[in-house]
Scaffold this active site. Sequence first.
Site, mmCIF file in Angstrom:
data_model
loop_
_atom_site.group_PDB
_atom_site.id
_atom_site.type_symbol
_atom_site.label_atom_id
_atom_site.label_comp_id
_atom_site.label_asym_id
_atom_site.label_seq_id
_atom_site.Cartn_x
_atom_site.Cartn_y
_atom_site.Cartn_z
ATOM 1 N N CYS A 1 0.764 -1.249 0.128
ATOM 2 C CA CYS A 1 0.182 -0.107 -0.094
ATOM 3 C C CYS A 1 0.679 1.199 0.073
ATOM 4 C CB CYS A 1 -0.842 -0.054 1.236
ATOM 5 S SG CYS A 1 -1.801 1.445 1.475
ATOM 6 N N CYS B 1 0.023 3.937 2.713
ATOM 7 C CA CYS B 1 0.461 3.361 3.864
ATOM 8 C C CYS B 1 1.913 3.789 4.086
ATOM 9 C CB CYS B 1 0.294 2.246 3.954
ATOM 10 S SG CYS B 1 -1.347 1.352 3.911
#
Length: 107
Positions: free
Chosen positions: A28, A31
């Site tokens: 991600c 993230c």
Amino acid sequence: MKALTEKEFDEEINKDKLVVVDFWAEWCMPCRMLTPVLEKLEKEYDSVEFAKLNTDEYPNVAMRFGIFSIPTVMMFYKGEMINSFVGAMPESVVRREVEKALEKIQA
């Protein structure tokens, strides 16, 4: 930031202090953008614990909290979720959300 396992999760969020948990995954990109912001704030807030949980490794925890988008950050105090946000936010927004959570537990 402490990396939590499924076994450690409940013990961690039940502490008598604000615990900020970042639900994330390796793949991600948002993230990865949020991690340095949380790591910086972790150094500034001595009374707050910052942790992360990999949703790919521990999907049961993510499902338990209805997490479908990552990064999701949830803030817990004595086991109760008191604030959260979804997405990679700028430092000013993350700081404001942590401050809101601290105000709730101090009220």
